[in-house]
Design an enzyme around this catalytic site. Structure first.
Site, PDB file in Angstrom:
ATOM      1  N   CYS A 109     -31.432   7.360  12.598  1.00  0.00           N
ATOM      2  CA  CYS A 109     -32.863   7.054  12.453  1.00  0.00           C
ATOM      3  C   CYS A 109     -33.316   5.980  13.457  1.00  0.00           C
ATOM      4  CB  CYS A 109     -33.103   6.559  11.034  1.00  0.00           C
ATOM      5  SG  CYS A 109     -34.725   5.853  10.775  1.00  0.00           S
ATOM      6  N   CYS A 158     -32.763   2.171   0.934  1.00  0.00           N
ATOM      7  CA  CYS A 158     -31.998   1.268   0.087  1.00  0.00           C
ATOM      8  C   CYS A 158     -30.872   0.595   0.865  1.00  0.00           C
ATOM      9  CB  CYS A 158     -31.392   2.050  -1.064  1.00  0.00           C
ATOM     10  SG  CYS A 158     -32.634   2.940  -2.001  1.00  0.00           S
ATOM     11  N   CYS A 211     -32.877  10.549  15.344  1.00  0.00           N
ATOM     12  CA  CYS A 211     -33.976  11.222  14.642  1.00  0.00           C
ATOM     13  C   CYS A 211     -35.239  10.426  14.928  1.00  0.00           C
ATOM     14  CB  CYS A 211     -33.734  11.260  13.132  1.00  0.00           C
ATOM     15  SG  CYS A 211     -35.157  11.974  12.244  1.00  0.00           S
ATOM     16  N   SER A 215     -41.227  -9.042  11.209  1.00  0.00           N
ATOM     17  CA  SER A 215     -40.782  -7.776  11.798  1.00  0.00           C
ATOM     18  C   SER A 215     -41.148  -7.647  13.279  1.00  0.00           C
ATOM     19  CB  SER A 215     -41.345  -6.604  11.008  1.00  0.00           C
ATOM     20  OG  SER A 215     -42.733  -6.726  10.885  1.00  0.00           O
ATOM     21  N   ASP A 264     -46.612  -6.060  16.864  1.00  0.00           N
ATOM     22  CA  ASP A 264     -45.982  -5.697  15.588  1.00  0.00           C
ATOM     23  C   ASP A 264     -45.096  -4.479  15.810  1.00  0.00           C
ATOM     24  OD1 ASP A 264     -45.269  -6.016  12.976  1.00  0.00           O
ATOM     25  OD2 ASP A 264     -47.107  -5.221  12.118  1.00  0.00           O
ATOM     26  N   ASP A 265     -44.251  -4.221  14.818  1.00  0.00           N
ATOM     27  CA  ASP A 265     -43.292  -3.116  14.992  1.00  0.00           C
ATOM     28  C   ASP A 265     -43.942  -1.753  14.800  1.00  0.00           C
ATOM     29  OD1 ASP A 265     -43.103  -4.328  12.138  1.00  0.00           O
ATOM     30  OD2 ASP A 265     -42.525  -2.232  11.919  1.00  0.00           O
TER      31      ASP A 265
HETATM   32  P1  AMP Z   1     -49.490  -0.793   7.085  1.00  0.00           P
HETATM   33  O1  AMP Z   1     -50.106  -2.069   6.666  1.00  0.00           O
HETATM   34  O2  AMP Z   1     -49.536   0.254   5.989  1.00  0.00           O
HETATM   35  O3  AMP Z   1     -50.002  -0.275   8.386  1.00  0.00           O
HETATM   36  O4  AMP Z   1     -47.939  -1.079   7.278  1.00  0.00           O
HETATM   37  C1  AMP Z   1     -47.489  -1.623   8.476  1.00  0.00           C
HETATM   38  C2  AMP Z   1     -46.593  -2.762   8.218  1.00  0.00           C
HETATM   39  O5  AMP Z   1     -45.595  -2.380   7.267  1.00  0.00           O
HETATM   40  C3  AMP Z   1     -45.913  -3.149   9.497  1.00  0.00           C
HETATM   41  O6  AMP Z   1     -46.194  -4.517   9.719  1.00  0.00           O
HETATM   42  C4  AMP Z   1     -44.450  -2.918   9.262  1.00  0.00           C
HETATM   43  O7  AMP Z   1     -43.714  -4.093   9.552  1.00  0.00           O
HETATM   44  C5  AMP Z   1     -44.299  -2.591   7.802  1.00  0.00           C
HETATM   45  N1  AMP Z   1     -43.583  -1.329   7.535  1.00  0.00           N
HETATM   46  C6  AMP Z   1     -43.405  -0.286   8.336  1.00  0.00           C
HETATM   47  N2  AMP Z   1     -42.680   0.675   7.715  1.00  0.00           N
HETATM   48  C7  AMP Z   1     -42.389   0.216   6.498  1.00  0.00           C
HETATM   49  C8  AMP Z   1     -41.633   0.709   5.391  1.00  0.00           C
HETATM   50  N3  AMP Z   1     -41.048   1.898   5.434  1.00  0.00           N
HETATM   51  N4  AMP Z   1     -41.561  -0.059   4.289  1.00  0.00           N
HETATM   52  C9  AMP Z   1     -42.143  -1.244   4.242  1.00  0.00           C
HETATM   53  N5  AMP Z   1     -42.864  -1.778   5.248  1.00  0.00           N
HETATM   54  C10 AMP Z   1     -42.985  -1.068   6.371  1.00  0.00           C
END
Ligand code: AMP
Length: 476
Positions: free
Chosen positions: A252, A18, A449, A299, A361-362
């Site tokens: 974090c 949040c 962390c 991102s 990507d991140d």
């Molecule tokens: P996914 O499609 O489930 O593999 O999610 C990966 C994507 O979600 C990445 O492009 C990240 O930028 C984004 N992401 C990573 N962690 C989070 C999070 N805690 N909440 C929302 N988006 C996230």
């Protein structure tokens, strides 16, 4: 008497990533400033928002589901008159998004009012709930409300003293702004999991999750609220109340990777530069020949710029993002998540055709986003697609305030890198090493962390812990 936990519905989620904002400002339109402050931390929570304002005599609260501009009308903002305000943007995982769980949470205790907004997640809310006196009027199942009532019931002549006496009871992550009718208070867990910063605005003070909210509201950064610290602001000014010493720091690492905005400064490091460095290091760790380096906007952008710089391969745009669509990650159903990716990104087919592309990507969580993007690009005629992820594989859930799904939904917890590569249908896949990411952050390893990557939690976690910790608790 027992607290009726069955009344606390199963829809609740405790895992909130949040954003918080607080202001003390005589002669300021604190509600309007907070509105813009909340806008700036919207990326930390998009499911609901709330604002509480005190005029010294009473606290008025407005909360609602949805994005900041859809929760507050001009009339709402104009009606919130006062000189102190705290606000919150909320982000829960599957099913946890109910009106009852919105923040700030207001507690009425012995003719006093105490309201709090929390970023983080404590892991012992279930146990603490059982220690509350019978008849405690809980309205939600958030750990935040439990924390609030623990503070109300703690020993102490002032709210600051009550907070100081409660801090050691809370296990986990909490960066909190709190308000009484006459004071703005902020406190942070001793690990310092989530950020919390202090700024000055004219004669007043602002406290928020990220420095980007200070920039937006015109405040000047003073310093971070230190891990374990309690501070307060009242008509006499700013007070350093005290400090709870902790065993270690555990900021974090994922804040740098994804959670924070690139224009924020975390522990003296600009997030954009950390991400750019991580992209550069990834280019050294996992080089590959290609025509173009692209990002998954937004991102992955900072990291892709870094990868491009270090590899000498030009950076380009091939995915146009519809910025009005919310994050796909939050959608509870896989089917909806699948459609979400298509609605969100449209490829520039003419540019993609025949190219060898490196996508930066991140992170990969479930693998949904990247799998669909690869499919879109293959349909658009890409010749090769190489995926470079600027963080290590996420194998473990976060219990300290990040919305990660359970372990079985984290693709890297059950698949090897090679299996993930096959699953997402990439020509190659590489992740950044943990040591390189730590280096990119320029933080000391033992102050971070990195449990989502390493599985090494900074404090013992019951792996049976679920999102709905309060629901699991019997009654007290
Ligand atoms: P996914 O499609 O489930 O593999 O999610 C990966 C994507 O979600 C990445 O492009 C990240 O930028 C984004 N992401 C990573 N962690 C989070 C999070 N805690 N909440 C929302 N988006 C996230």
């Amino acid at each position: 008497m027992m607290l009726n936990i069955s009344k606390l519905k199963r829809e609740e989620s405790l895992k909130d990533k949040c954003g918080v904002f607080g202001i003390y400002g005589k002669n300021e339109d604190v509600a309007r400033i907070s509105y813009f402050g909340l806008y700036s931390v919207q990326h930390r929570g998009q499911e609901g928002a709330g604002l509480a304002v005190s005029n010294g005599k009473e606290i008025k609260t407005i909360k609602g589901l949805g994005l900041v501009p859809s929760v507050f009308t001009e009339k709402d903002i104009a009606s919130l008159k006062g000189f102190i305000a705290i606000g919150h943007t909320r982000y829960s995982t599957t099913g946890g998004n109910t009106k009852n769980n919105l923040q700030p949470v207001l507690m009425r205790y012995k003719n006093e009012e105490f309201t709090i907004a929390h970023n983080g997640n404590i892991i012992n809310a279930g146990q603490l709930l059982k220690t509350l006196p019978p008849g405690t009027p809980l309205k939600s199942t958030t750990d935040t409300e439990v924390m609030g009532w623990i503070i109300c019931n703690a020993k102490g002549k002032s709210w600051e003293e009550k907070i100081m006496n409660s801090m050691s009871k809370f296990e986990g992550a909490f960066s909190i702004v709190a308000m009484t009718k006459t004071k703005l208070i902020a406190f942070r867990d001793s690990y310092g999991f989530r950020p919390l910063v202090l700024g000055k605005l004219n004669g007043g003070f602002v406290i928020s999750s990220e420095t980007c909210a200070l920039d937006t509201t015109g405040a000047t950064y003073i310093r971070d609220i230190r891990p374990g610290e309690v501070v307060s602001i009242d008509r006499k000014g700013f007070h350093e109340i005290g400090m709870m010493k902790g065993e270690r720091k555990a900021f974090c690492l994922f804040e740098y990777v994804y959670l924070a905005r690139p224009d924020s400064i975390l522990n003296n490091e600009l997030v954009h530069q950390v991400r750019q460095r991580s992209g550069e290091l990834l280019a050294y760790e996992a080089p590959v020949g290609a025509d173009l380096v692209v990002a998954i906007p937004d991102s992955g952008t900072s990291a892709a710029i870094g990868y491009s710089k270090a590899s000498g391969i030009p950076f380009g745009e091939i995915l146009i993002k519809n910025r009005y669509i919310g994050r796909t990650f939050i959608q509870p159903e896989q089917r909806i998540r699948d459609i979400g990716v298509k609605i969100k990104f449209n490829p520039l087919r003419k540019i993609v055709k025949g190219k060898r592309i490196i996508i930066v990507d991140d992170s990969i969580v479930r693998g949904t986003t990247i799998k669909h993007i690869i499919l879109l690009l293959r349909k658009s005629g890409a010749k090769e697609i190489h995926i470079r992820i600027c963080s290590p594989p996420i194998k473990n859930p976060c219990y300290f305030g990040v919305d990660t799904p359970n372990k079985d939904h984290l693709i890297a917890s059950s698949k090897t890198v090679d299996q993930i590569k096959k699953f997402i249908n990439a020509d190659s896949l590489a992740y950044l090493s943990l040591s390189a990411l730590e280096r990119a952050s320029r933080q000391k390893k033992n102050t971070l962390c990195s449990a989502c990557f390493s599985g090494k939690y900074p404090l013992p976690v019951d792996i049976q812990f679920t999102k709905n910790i309060l629901e699991k608790s019997k009654s007290c």
